[in-house]
Design an enzyme around this catalytic site. Structure first.
Site, PDB file in Angstrom:
ATOM      1  N   CYS A  93      35.956  35.362  34.737  1.00 27.41           N
ATOM      2  CA  CYS A  93      35.341  35.198  36.049  1.00 27.41           C
ATOM      3  C   CYS A  93      34.759  36.500  36.580  1.00 27.41           C
ATOM      4  O   CYS A  93      33.921  36.485  37.481  1.00 27.41           O
ATOM      5  CB  CYS A  93      36.359  34.638  37.030  1.00 27.41           C
TER       6      CYS A  93
ATOM      7  N   GLU B   6      41.267  30.529  42.772  1.00 29.60           N
ATOM      8  CA  GLU B   6      40.396  31.547  42.185  1.00 29.60           C
ATOM      9  C   GLU B   6      39.339  30.799  41.399  1.00 29.60           C
ATOM     10  O   GLU B   6      39.642  30.190  40.370  1.00 29.60           O
ATOM     11  CB  GLU B   6      41.223  32.501  41.311  1.00 29.60           C
TER      12      GLU B   6
END
Length: 489
Positions: A287, A253
Site C-alpha cells: 500500500c 487501512e
C-alpha cells in the site's frame, strides 16, 4: 507439479480444534502454476461455534496477567526466527514473493511480537485530578484500560504474516480473544503464524481461524459479539466491512497511490537506487509502494536515466531463488492490470523506458515517464510492479499535485532543506512522511495509517492497543487522595 506431501492442507481453527472435514479450496501458486495449498472453508455452523467459543474465551484471556501474555509473545518471537526459512518458503509458494522479501517479512513478525510484548507490560491507567473542581472534592477517581473482548482480524495477501502479527499480537497483548479471517491467497502462511503462537503458549481461547470468501467476512463483521474490527485491504472492501459492522470500533487501512518527491538538492543517485529497490519489492504489492515519483525538472532527465538503469538491474525470476529481487504478482489478473495501465499511459503520450510486459503473473519492472495527470497510473492504486516518473517546477505546486488524490497514506521526500521538510510535513495530506527515503518504509513500532480513502486508525502495537481496549473509570466517594477541605467562599 508439487508432490502431494508438499501441498499444505490448512484447516479451520474453531473452538480449540483444527477442523479438516468439509469443503476445501485450492490455492495455485502464481509462479509454480500448481496447487501449493488447500484450505478447509468455514460454514455457518463454524461461525456460530466460533462466536460462542469467543464469548467464553474472552473472559479467560482477559484474566491473564500482562506478564503472562508478554511471555507468550516473546517466546513466539524467538520461535518465529527459528522457523524463518520455512515461513518465507510458504510465502514464496503461495504468493510468488521472493524469499529475500519473505525473510524480511518474517523478521518483522518477530519484531512485532517483541514490541507487542513490551506494550502488554505498559498497559495501565491514571489517577484523575478530580479534586481540582468543587464537585470532585472528597472523591478519588481512577481509570484503567480493559479488553474490548472479541476482536476480528481480516488480513490481506501482500504481507499476510506481518499484518496478522500486528492485529493478533496487539489484540492478545490487550487481553482479547481474536477471530482471524486470513486471505484466501495465503492460508498456509497465515496458519503457520497462528501455530507458532499456540506452540508458544497462547491459550486456545485466544484465537480462532476461519477461511472463506467475502460472505464469511460479512457475517463475522455483522456479529454483535465482535467489539473491534481491524481490516487491511481495498477501499471497496473496507466500505463493505464498515457497512456490515455498523456501530463497532474499526481500524481500516485501505491502500494508496504513494508519491515520492525528489528535490533539486537531493542525492539523485541515492534517490534513484532507493526508489528502484522500494518500488518493486514484492512486485510493488504494498500500500506504500512507490507509485508516483515527482522530480525537480532540472534533475528530471538525470534521475530518469539513473532510475531506469537501477530498475533494469533487478533480478526477475523464481521467488525461491535467494538472488531474485522481483517474483510474480498474486495472479494473472493483477499482472495484466499493471501492463494495461502502463500501455494506456503510453497511448496518452507517456514513455515506457523499461518493462511494460508480463509472462503469466510475472511483470517485468516497468517505468513510465511523464504520464498525463488523469492516467489511471496516477489517479488509482496500481498495486503492482510499475512506477511513474514526472517532472515538477515548483515545490508548493508539487505538494498540491501529491494531495490531488483520494488516497493519503504515506509519502517520501528527498531533500536536505529543513524548510521544505517542515512545509511538506505540514501540508501533505498523508499519515506519514519519510525524509530521504521513499514512501515505502515502515517501522513496526511507529504509528502507521492514512487519511481520506486510505482509512483511519493507526497500526502499531501501542496505538492498536488503544483501539483494542476501553477506558473504565472507578470513582470512590468520600475517599480522597487529595485535600478534601473546600475552604472559605
Amino acid at each position: 507439479m508439487m508432490p502431494a506431501d508438499e501441498i499444505s492442507r490448512v484447516g479451520c481453527l474453531v473452538a480449540g480444534e483444527w477442523v479438516h472435514t468439509g469443503t476445501w479450496d485450492d490455492r495455485e501458486g502464481p509462479w509454480t502454476r500448481t496447487v501449493v495449498s488447500s484450505t478447509r472453508q468455514a460454514d455457518e455452523h463454524d461461525v456460530g461455534a466460533a462466536l460462542a467459543w469467543a464469548r467464553r474465551g474472552a473472559k479467560a484471556v482477559g484474566r491473564m496477567s500482562p506478564a503472562a501474555r508478554a511471555a507468550v509473545l516473546e517466546r513466539a518471537a524467538a520461535e518465529t526466527i527459528r522457523q524463518r526459512d520455512r515461513l518465507a518458503r510458504l510465502l514464496a509458494l503461495e504468493l510468488g514473493k521472493p524469499v529475500k522479501d519473505g525473510r524480511g517479512e518474517i523478521d518483522r513478525v518477530a519484531d512485532t511480537f517483541t514490541v507487542s510484548a513490551a506494550e502488554a507490560r505498559r498497559i495501565g491507567g491514571e489517577v484523575l485530578p478530580v479534586a481540582g473542581w468543587a464537585r470532585g472534592v472528597g472523591t478519588t477517581a481512577f481509570t484503567h484500560r480493559a479488553p474490548v473482548g472479541i476482536a476480528l482480524a481480516i488480513t490481506p495477501f501482500n504481507a499476510p504474516a506481518n499484518l496478522l502479527a500486528h492485529k493478533l499480537a496487539a489484540a492478545f497483548a490487550a487481553g482479547n480473544t481474536t477471530i482471524v479471517k486470513p486471505p484466501p491467497q495465503a492460508p498456509a502462511a497465515s496458519a503457520a503464524v497462528v501455530e507458532i503462537l499456540l506452540e508458544s503458549g497462547m491459550p486456545a481461547e485466544a484465537v480462532q481461524v476461519l477461511h472463506g470468501d467475502g460472505r464469511l467476512g460479512g457475517a463475522l463483521c455483522a456479529a454483535p459479539d465482535v467489539g473491534v474490527i481491524s481490516f487491511t485491504g481495498s477501499v471497496a472492501t473496507g466500505a463493505a466491512v464498515a457497512r456490515a459492522a455498523g456501530a463497532k470500533r474499526l481500524v481500516l487501512e485501505l491502500g494508496g497511490n504513494a508519491a515520492t518527491i525528489v528535490c533539486d538538492d537531493a542525492d539523485i543517485a541515492a534517490a534513484a537506487r532507493i526508489c528502484a529497490a522500494t518500488g518493486y519489492s514484492n512486485s510493488g504489492q504494498s500500500c506504500i509502494s512507490v507509485q508516483r515519483v515527482y522530480v525537480d525538472r532540472g534533475r528530471f532527465d538525470e534521475f530518469l536515466d539513473l532510475f531506469t538503469r537501477e530498475v533494469e538491474k533487478l533480478s526477475v525470476g523464481d521467488p525461491l531463488d535467494p538472488r531474485t529481487d522481483v517474483g510474480s504478482m498474486v495472479d494473472d489478473d493483477a499482472a495484466e492490470r499493471v501492463v494495461a495501465w502502463a500501455r494506456q499511459a503510453a497511448e496518452a503520450g507517456a514513455t515506457i523506458t523499461t518493462g511494460g510486459r508480463r509472462d503469466g503473473a510475472t511483470v517485468a519492472p516497468t517505468v513510465v515517464a511523464s504520464p498525463p495527470a488523469d492516467a489511471r497510473l496516477i489517479r488509482d492504486e496500481v498495486f503492482g510492479a510499475v512506477v511513474s516518473v514526472s517532472p515538477f517546477d515548483d515545490f508548493d505546486e508539487v505538494l498540491a499535485t501529491c494531495n490531488d488524490s483520494r488516497y493519503g497514506l504515506q509519502a517520501g521526500l528527498f531533500t536536505n532543506d529543513i524548510r521544505r521538510i517542515v512545509t511538506a510535513w505540514r501540508e501533505l495530506e498523508v499519515g506519514g512522511l519519510v525524509v530521504n527515503g521513499s514512501s515505502n518504509f515502515r517501522l513496526d513500532h511507529v504509528p502507521f495509517g492514512g487519511v481520506k480513502d486510505s482509512g483511519f486508525g493507526r497500526e502499531s502495537p501501542r496505538w492498536m492497543i488503544d483501539d483494542y481496549t476501553v477506558v473504565k473509570t472507578l470513582l470512590l466517594r468520600g475517599m480522597s487522595l487529595f485535600g478534601d477541605q473546600e475552604g472559605a467562599r
